[in-house]
Design a protein around this motif. Structure first.
Motif, PDB file in Angstrom:
ATOM      1  N   LEU A 129       0.826  -1.199   0.000  1.00 44.65           N
ATOM      2  CA  LEU A 129       0.000   0.000   0.000  1.00 44.65           C
ATOM      3  C   LEU A 129       0.868   1.260   0.000  1.00 44.65           C
ATOM      4  N   ALA A 130       1.942   1.253   0.756  1.00 44.07           N
ATOM      5  CA  ALA A 130       2.840   2.413   0.821  1.00 44.07           C
ATOM      6  C   ALA A 130       3.446   2.725  -0.546  1.00 44.07           C
ATOM      7  N   ARG A 131       3.715   1.701  -1.337  1.00 51.18           N
ATOM      8  CA  ARG A 131       4.237   1.937  -2.687  1.00 51.18           C
ATOM      9  C   ARG A 131       3.221   2.693  -3.544  1.00 51.18           C
ATOM     10  N   HIS A 132       1.956   2.613  -3.183  1.00 46.27           N
ATOM     11  CA  HIS A 132       0.885   3.341  -3.873  1.00 46.27           C
ATOM     12  C   HIS A 132       0.538   4.649  -3.137  1.00 46.27           C
ATOM     13  N   HIS A 133       1.360   4.999  -2.168  1.00 42.85           N
ATOM     14  CA  HIS A 133       1.152   6.217  -1.359  1.00 42.85           C
ATOM     15  C   HIS A 133      -0.147   6.143  -0.558  1.00 42.85           C
ATOM     16  N   ILE A 134      -0.432   4.958  -0.054  1.00 43.12           N
ATOM     17  CA  ILE A 134      -1.579   4.743   0.819  1.00 43.12           C
ATOM     18  C   ILE A 134      -1.022   4.359   2.180  1.00 43.12           C
ATOM     19  N   TRP A 135      -1.328   5.161   3.176  1.00 47.09           N
ATOM     20  CA  TRP A 135      -0.794   4.924   4.508  1.00 47.09           C
ATOM     21  C   TRP A 135      -1.785   4.092   5.308  1.00 47.09           C
ATOM     22  N   SER A 136      -1.244   3.178   6.061  1.00 47.74           N
ATOM     23  CA  SER A 136      -2.065   2.265   6.851  1.00 47.74           C
ATOM     24  C   SER A 136      -1.388   2.059   8.196  1.00 47.74           C
ATOM     25  N   ARG A 137      -2.064   1.335   9.048  1.00 43.87           N
ATOM     26  CA  ARG A 137      -1.492   1.041  10.358  1.00 43.87           C
ATOM     27  C   ARG A 137      -1.502  -0.461  10.578  1.00 43.87           C
ATOM     28  N   ILE A 138      -0.386  -0.966  11.059  1.00 40.61           N
ATOM     29  CA  ILE A 138      -0.333  -2.348  11.519  1.00 40.61           C
ATOM     30  C   ILE A 138      -0.136  -2.308  13.035  1.00 40.61           C
ATOM     31  N   PHE A 139      -0.283  -3.450  13.650  1.00 35.52           N
ATOM     32  CA  PHE A 139      -0.279  -3.513  15.108  1.00 35.52           C
ATOM     33  C   PHE A 139       0.818  -4.465  15.577  1.00 35.52           C
ATOM     34  N   PRO A 140       1.587  -4.075  16.596  1.00 39.05           N
ATOM     35  CA  PRO A 140       2.700  -4.920  17.050  1.00 39.05           C
ATOM     36  C   PRO A 140       2.237  -6.244  17.652  1.00 39.05           C
ATOM     37  N   TYR A 141       1.010  -6.342  18.046  1.00 35.39           N
ATOM     38  CA  TYR A 141       0.508  -7.561  18.682  1.00 35.39           C
ATOM     39  C   TYR A 141      -0.245  -8.472  17.709  1.00 35.39           C
ATOM     40  N   SER A 142      -0.276  -8.120  16.435  1.00 36.25           N
ATOM     41  CA  SER A 142      -0.931  -8.964  15.439  1.00 36.25           C
ATOM     42  C   SER A 142      -0.187  -8.865  14.119  1.00 36.25           C
ATOM     43  N   ARG A 143       0.219  -9.974  13.585  1.00 31.50           N
ATOM     44  CA  ARG A 143       0.915 -10.000  12.300  1.00 31.50           C
ATOM     45  C   ARG A 143      -0.069  -9.923  11.134  1.00 31.50           C
ATOM     46  N   ARG A 144      -1.372  -9.980  11.437  1.00 31.17           N
ATOM     47  CA  ARG A 144      -2.381 -10.051  10.382  1.00 31.17           C
ATOM     48  C   ARG A 144      -3.274  -8.819  10.259  1.00 31.17           C
ATOM     49  N   TRP A 145      -3.344  -8.005  11.293  1.00 32.72           N
ATOM     50  CA  TRP A 145      -4.285  -6.882  11.276  1.00 32.72           C
ATOM     51  C   TRP A 145      -3.698  -5.646  10.614  1.00 32.72           C
ATOM     52  N   LEU A 146      -4.532  -5.011   9.805  1.00 33.62           N
ATOM     53  CA  LEU A 146      -4.162  -3.777   9.132  1.00 33.62           C
ATOM     54  C   LEU A 146      -5.366  -2.836   9.179  1.00 33.62           C
ATOM     55  N   ARG A 147      -5.126  -1.571   9.473  1.00 31.15           N
ATOM     56  CA  ARG A 147      -6.201  -0.586   9.539  1.00 31.15           C
ATOM     57  C   ARG A 147      -6.007   0.439   8.430  1.00 31.15           C
ATOM     58  N   LEU A 148      -7.121   0.734   7.753  1.00 29.29           N
ATOM     59  CA  LEU A 148      -7.132   1.737   6.690  1.00 29.29           C
ATOM     60  C   LEU A 148      -8.200   2.778   6.970  1.00 29.29           C
ATOM     61  N   GLY A 149      -7.913   4.007   6.646  1.00 22.70           N
ATOM     62  CA  GLY A 149      -8.927   5.045   6.658  1.00 22.70           C
ATOM     63  C   GLY A 149      -9.626   5.073   5.316  1.00 22.70           C
ATOM     64  N   LEU A 150     -10.831   5.616   5.295  1.00 24.66           N
ATOM     65  CA  LEU A 150     -11.543   5.747   4.028  1.00 24.66           C
ATOM     66  C   LEU A 150     -10.793   6.696   3.104  1.00 24.66           C
ATOM     67  N   PRO A 151     -10.713   6.359   1.823  1.00 26.42           N
ATOM     68  CA  PRO A 151     -10.124   7.295   0.871  1.00 26.42           C
ATOM     69  C   PRO A 151     -10.921   8.602   0.860  1.00 26.42           C
ATOM     70  N   GLY A 152     -10.228   9.712   0.575  1.00 25.22           N
ATOM     71  CA  GLY A 152     -10.850  11.010   0.714  1.00 25.22           C
ATOM     72  C   GLY A 152     -11.568  11.552  -0.505  1.00 25.22           C
ATOM     73  N   GLY A 153     -11.319  11.043  -1.659  1.00 26.17           N
ATOM     74  CA  GLY A 153     -11.945  11.581  -2.866  1.00 26.17           C
ATOM     75  C   GLY A 153     -11.727  10.642  -4.031  1.00 26.17           C
ATOM     76  N   ASP A 154     -12.131  11.075  -5.208  1.00 27.50           N
ATOM     77  CA  ASP A 154     -12.067  10.200  -6.382  1.00 27.50           C
ATOM     78  C   ASP A 154     -10.658   9.711  -6.690  1.00 27.50           C
ATOM     79  N   ALA A 155      -9.669  10.594  -6.618  1.00 27.58           N
ATOM     80  CA  ALA A 155      -8.284  10.183  -6.911  1.00 27.58           C
ATOM     81  C   ALA A 155      -7.797   9.154  -5.901  1.00 27.58           C
ATOM     82  N   GLU A 156      -8.146   9.341  -4.639  1.00 28.15           N
ATOM     83  CA  GLU A 156      -7.729   8.391  -3.605  1.00 28.15           C
ATOM     84  C   GLU A 156      -8.444   7.048  -3.767  1.00 28.15           C
TER      85      GLU A 156
END
Length: 107
Positions: free
Chosen positions: A68-95
């Motif tokens: 996702l970062a290679r596409h300039h999309i920032w996300s959050r992972i959690f140190p206590y889970s190797r599988r969980w990822l959190r995303l915010g809603l994209p903000g507009g058409d380009a996103e």
């Protein structure tokens, strides 16, 4: 977190507008469902969240985050889970277009 006086004033006006609040809630729910559908297509399982942030169970959250970062999309992972990822809603058409491309690439 501190909130500016201007933000409080704008928030009070917005939240007192019942029609706006209901329309915004409907829009955010639809956008959350849209993001969940994209995530499902990438093999991720929606695991919770709100109408602003979504939590996904992925095969490898660190790899998904790097892709996702290679596409300039920032996300959050959690140190206590190797599988969980959190995303915010994209903000507009380009996103949305960028998120769609990123998740269609199967990261």
């Amino acid at each position: 977190w501190p909130v500016s006086g201007a933000a409080i004033a704008v928030g009070q006006v917005a939240l007192s507008d019942r029609a706006w609040a209901e329309a915004t809630t409907r829009r955010l729910r639809a956008e959350a469902a849209r993001l969940d559908a994209l995530a499902l297509g990438a093999g991720w399982v929606p695991s919770g969240g709100t109408e602003l942030f979504r939590l996904y169970d992925t095969p490898d959250a660190a790899a998904a985050q790097a892709s996702l970062a290679r596409h300039h999309i920032w996300s959050r992972i959690f140190p206590y889970s190797r599988r969980w990822l959190r995303l915010g809603l994209p903000g507009g058409d380009a996103e949305w277009a960028r998120t769609t491309r990123a998740l269609a690439g199967r990261w």
